[in-house]
Design a protein around this motif. Structure first.
Motif, PDB file in Angstrom:
ATOM      1  N   ASP A  21      -4.058   7.963  -8.271  1.00  0.00           N
ATOM      2  CA  ASP A  21      -3.318   8.608  -7.190  1.00  0.00           C
ATOM      3  C   ASP A  21      -3.091   7.579  -6.090  1.00  0.00           C
ATOM      4  O   ASP A  21      -4.017   7.226  -5.350  1.00  0.00           O
ATOM      5  N   ILE A  22      -1.856   7.079  -6.017  1.00  0.00           N
ATOM      6  CA  ILE A  22      -1.546   6.039  -5.040  1.00  0.00           C
ATOM      7  C   ILE A  22      -0.821   6.688  -3.861  1.00  0.00           C
ATOM      8  O   ILE A  22       0.200   7.327  -4.027  1.00  0.00           O
ATOM      9  N   GLU A  23      -1.375   6.501  -2.695  1.00  0.00           N
ATOM     10  CA  GLU A  23      -0.976   7.284  -1.536  1.00  0.00           C
ATOM     11  C   GLU A  23      -1.298   6.523  -0.251  1.00  0.00           C
ATOM     12  O   GLU A  23      -2.012   5.522  -0.288  1.00  0.00           O
ATOM     13  N   GLU A  24      -0.787   7.010   0.851  1.00  0.00           N
ATOM     14  CA  GLU A  24      -1.234   6.493   2.135  1.00  0.00           C
ATOM     15  C   GLU A  24      -2.713   6.870   2.300  1.00  0.00           C
ATOM     16  O   GLU A  24      -3.089   8.025   2.113  1.00  0.00           O
ATOM     17  N   PHE A  25      -3.548   5.908   2.604  1.00  0.00           N
ATOM     18  CA  PHE A  25      -5.003   6.082   2.627  1.00  0.00           C
ATOM     19  C   PHE A  25      -5.425   6.813   3.900  1.00  0.00           C
ATOM     20  O   PHE A  25      -5.842   6.216   4.889  1.00  0.00           O
ATOM     21  N   ASP A  26      -5.303   8.146   3.852  1.00  0.00           N
ATOM     22  CA  ASP A  26      -5.587   8.953   5.035  1.00  0.00           C
ATOM     23  C   ASP A  26      -6.949   9.637   4.976  1.00  0.00           C
ATOM     24  O   ASP A  26      -7.295  10.443   5.847  1.00  0.00           O
ATOM     25  N   GLU A  72      -1.832  -0.922   3.494  1.00  0.00           N
ATOM     26  CA  GLU A  72      -2.401  -2.204   3.051  1.00  0.00           C
ATOM     27  C   GLU A  72      -3.575  -1.993   2.107  1.00  0.00           C
ATOM     28  O   GLU A  72      -3.686  -2.664   1.068  1.00  0.00           O
ATOM     29  N   ILE A  73      -4.460  -1.054   2.431  1.00  0.00           N
ATOM     30  CA  ILE A  73      -5.628  -0.802   1.591  1.00  0.00           C
ATOM     31  C   ILE A  73      -5.211  -0.248   0.239  1.00  0.00           C
ATOM     32  O   ILE A  73      -5.709  -0.679  -0.813  1.00  0.00           O
ATOM     33  N   SER A  74      -4.283   0.697   0.237  1.00  0.00           N
ATOM     34  CA  SER A  74      -3.816   1.256  -1.032  1.00  0.00           C
ATOM     35  C   SER A  74      -3.080   0.211  -1.866  1.00  0.00           C
ATOM     36  O   SER A  74      -3.205   0.187  -3.097  1.00  0.00           O
ATOM     37  N   THR A  75      -2.339  -0.654  -1.210  1.00  0.00           N
ATOM     38  CA  THR A  75      -1.633  -1.719  -1.926  1.00  0.00           C
ATOM     39  C   THR A  75      -2.615  -2.695  -2.555  1.00  0.00           C
ATOM     40  O   THR A  75      -2.497  -3.057  -3.737  1.00  0.00           O
ATOM     41  N   ARG A  76      -3.603  -3.113  -1.777  1.00  0.00           N
ATOM     42  CA  ARG A  76      -4.601  -4.067  -2.280  1.00  0.00           C
ATOM     43  C   ARG A  76      -5.379  -3.482  -3.460  1.00  0.00           C
ATOM     44  O   ARG A  76      -5.613  -4.160  -4.466  1.00  0.00           O
ATOM     45  N   GLY A  77      -5.754  -2.215  -3.346  1.00  0.00           N
ATOM     46  CA  GLY A  77      -6.482  -1.582  -4.433  1.00  0.00           C
ATOM     47  C   GLY A  77      -5.641  -1.435  -5.685  1.00  0.00           C
ATOM     48  O   GLY A  77      -6.135  -1.628  -6.807  1.00  0.00           O
ATOM     49  N   THR A  78      -4.367  -1.116  -5.515  1.00  0.00           N
ATOM     50  CA  THR A  78      -3.489  -0.952  -6.672  1.00  0.00           C
ATOM     51  C   THR A  78      -3.272  -2.280  -7.388  1.00  0.00           C
ATOM     52  O   THR A  78      -3.167  -2.319  -8.629  1.00  0.00           O
ATOM     53  N   ILE A  79      -3.227  -3.356  -6.642  1.00  0.00           N
ATOM     54  CA  ILE A  79      -3.112  -4.684  -7.271  1.00  0.00           C
ATOM     55  C   ILE A  79      -4.316  -4.956  -8.155  1.00  0.00           C
ATOM     56  O   ILE A  79      -4.185  -5.443  -9.290  1.00  0.00           O
ATOM     57  N   HIS A  80      -5.518  -4.647  -7.674  1.00  0.00           N
ATOM     58  CA  HIS A  80      -6.724  -4.812  -8.503  1.00  0.00           C
ATOM     59  C   HIS A  80      -6.624  -3.980  -9.786  1.00  0.00           C
ATOM     60  O   HIS A  80      -6.964  -4.456 -10.876  1.00  0.00           O
ATOM     61  N   ILE A  81      -6.163  -2.751  -9.646  1.00  0.00           N
ATOM     62  CA  ILE A  81      -6.024  -1.870 -10.810  1.00  0.00           C
ATOM     63  C   ILE A  81      -5.041  -2.458 -11.814  1.00  0.00           C
ATOM     64  O   ILE A  81      -5.333  -2.545 -13.019  1.00  0.00           O
TER      65      ILE A  81
END
Length: 260
Positions: free
Chosen positions: A7-12, A28-37
Motif C-alpha cells: 500500500d503506497i500512500e502519503e505517509f500520514d 519522501e519516506i514512502s518513496t524511499r521505502g518503495t525503492i527498497h521494495i
C-alpha cells in the motif's frame, strides 16, 4: 501463488499518534521505502501488486513508472489516504490509469476499512482486497466473513490471508513481531491449505522510524528499516527455494478463472 502487495500512500500514520509530519516528508519516506521494495523484488525476479493513492502517484511519478516498467501491477488505494468519498472509487481509478497508461483492475480501501462492494463494482473494478477476515480489537471484527476468496455483488473479494486455524492474521504486523521462522511456517501452512497466500506491507516499514518523532509503539517499530529489508529478502529467498510461485493479483484472477 503468493500475492505480495504494498500500500503506497502519503505517509500520514504519525497523525494517528498525535505527531506532525510535513507533506514533503510523507512522500519522501514512502518513496524511499518503495525503492527498497522494488530493489528486493527485482533481485529475486518477483512480480507484485502496488495499491497506490492518487496523491502519492501524482507526487512520485518516477516510482509509478518504475512499477509499470518492471512488470508489476498498479491498483487503487483511493484518491487520498485519510479521506474517502464514494466518488473517489471511480476518480482514483481514472486518475491512476491516466498517470500510468495501464488498466487499473483492483481496489483496496485505506486501513482495510469496510467499503460498499456494489459501489466498487459499479466503478469498474474486477476485484477488491479490503478485507482482513480476522478479529483485532479496535480494528477488525470479520470472523463472519469468508477466509478465502469469494464473490460478492458480482465482485471478486480477495481477503488478506489468515491461518486456517484460529484465523491468525499474516499481515505486516505479524511479519514484524513473530520469529521469522515461525512466520514462514504459518505462511506455508496457509499456502498449502488455500492454494495461495495474500500478504501486504507498506513502504515506511522499510525505513528507519524514529520513536520520538513518530510516536509509534514498539510493536509497530520492531524489525523495521534495515532489519525489515533483510527479513523480507530472506523471506522471498526461502519461499523461492521451495519452488513456490509469486504473482500479481491479475495473474491470480486468470489462474482461478482457468481452474473453473
Amino acid at each position: 501463488m503468493i500475492l505480495l502487495s504494498f500500500d503506497i500512500e502519503e505517509f500520514d500514520m504519525p497523525f494517528e499518534y498525535g505527531k506532525d509530519i510535513s507533506f514533503d516528508e510523507q512522500i519522501e519516506i514512502s518513496t524511499r521505502g518503495t525503492i527498497h521494495i522494488l530493489d528486493i523484488l527485482k533481485k529475486h525476479q518477483v512480480k507484485a501488486t502496488f495499491f497506490s493513492t492518487v496523491v502519492f502517484a501524482e507526487n512520485a511519478p518516477a516510482i509509478i513508472r518504475r512499477i509499470i516498467d518492471e512488470g508489476h501491477e498498479l491498483a487503487s488505494h483511493g484518491y487520498y489516504h485519510s479521506d474517502f468519498e464514494v466518488s473517489h472509487l471511480l476518480s482514483s481509478k481514472e486518475a491512476l490509469e491516466k498517470l500510468s497508461g495501464t488498466s487499473v483492475k483492483g481496489f483496496r480501501m485505506a486501513r482495510m476499512k469496510p467499503v460498499d462492494e456494489t459501489e466498487v463494482y459499479k466503478a469498474g473494478y474486477e476485484y477488491n482486497s479490503s478485507l482482513n477476515p480476522t478479529f483485532l480489537p479496535g480494528r477488525y471484527n470479520n470472523l463472519n466473513k469468508p477466509r478465502t476468496y469469494y464473490k460478492e455483488s458480482n465482485l471478486l473479494q480477495i481477503p488478506a490471508s489468515v491461518s486456517p486455524l484460529l484465523r491468525f492474521p499474516l499481515f505486516w504486523l505479524s511479519f514484524h513481531n513473530l520469529p521469522l521462522g515461525f512466520y514462514k511456517w504459518l505462511s506455508i501452512k496457509t499456502y498449502k491449505k488455500d492454494g495461495y497466500l495474500n500478504i501486504y506491507f507498506h513502504p515506511w516499514e522499510f525505513t528507519d522510524l524514529d520513536q520520538d518523532k513518530f510516536g509509534f509503539p514498539s510493536y509497530v517499530r520492531k524489525n523495521t528499516g534495515d532489519k525489515m529489508i533483510t527479513r523480507f529478502d530472506e523471506f522471498i529467498k526461502s519461499l523461492k527455494e521451495k519452488q513456490l510461485t509469486f504473482g500479481r493479483f491479475s495473474d491470480f484472477i486468470k489462474q482461478i478463472s482457468v481452474a473453473k
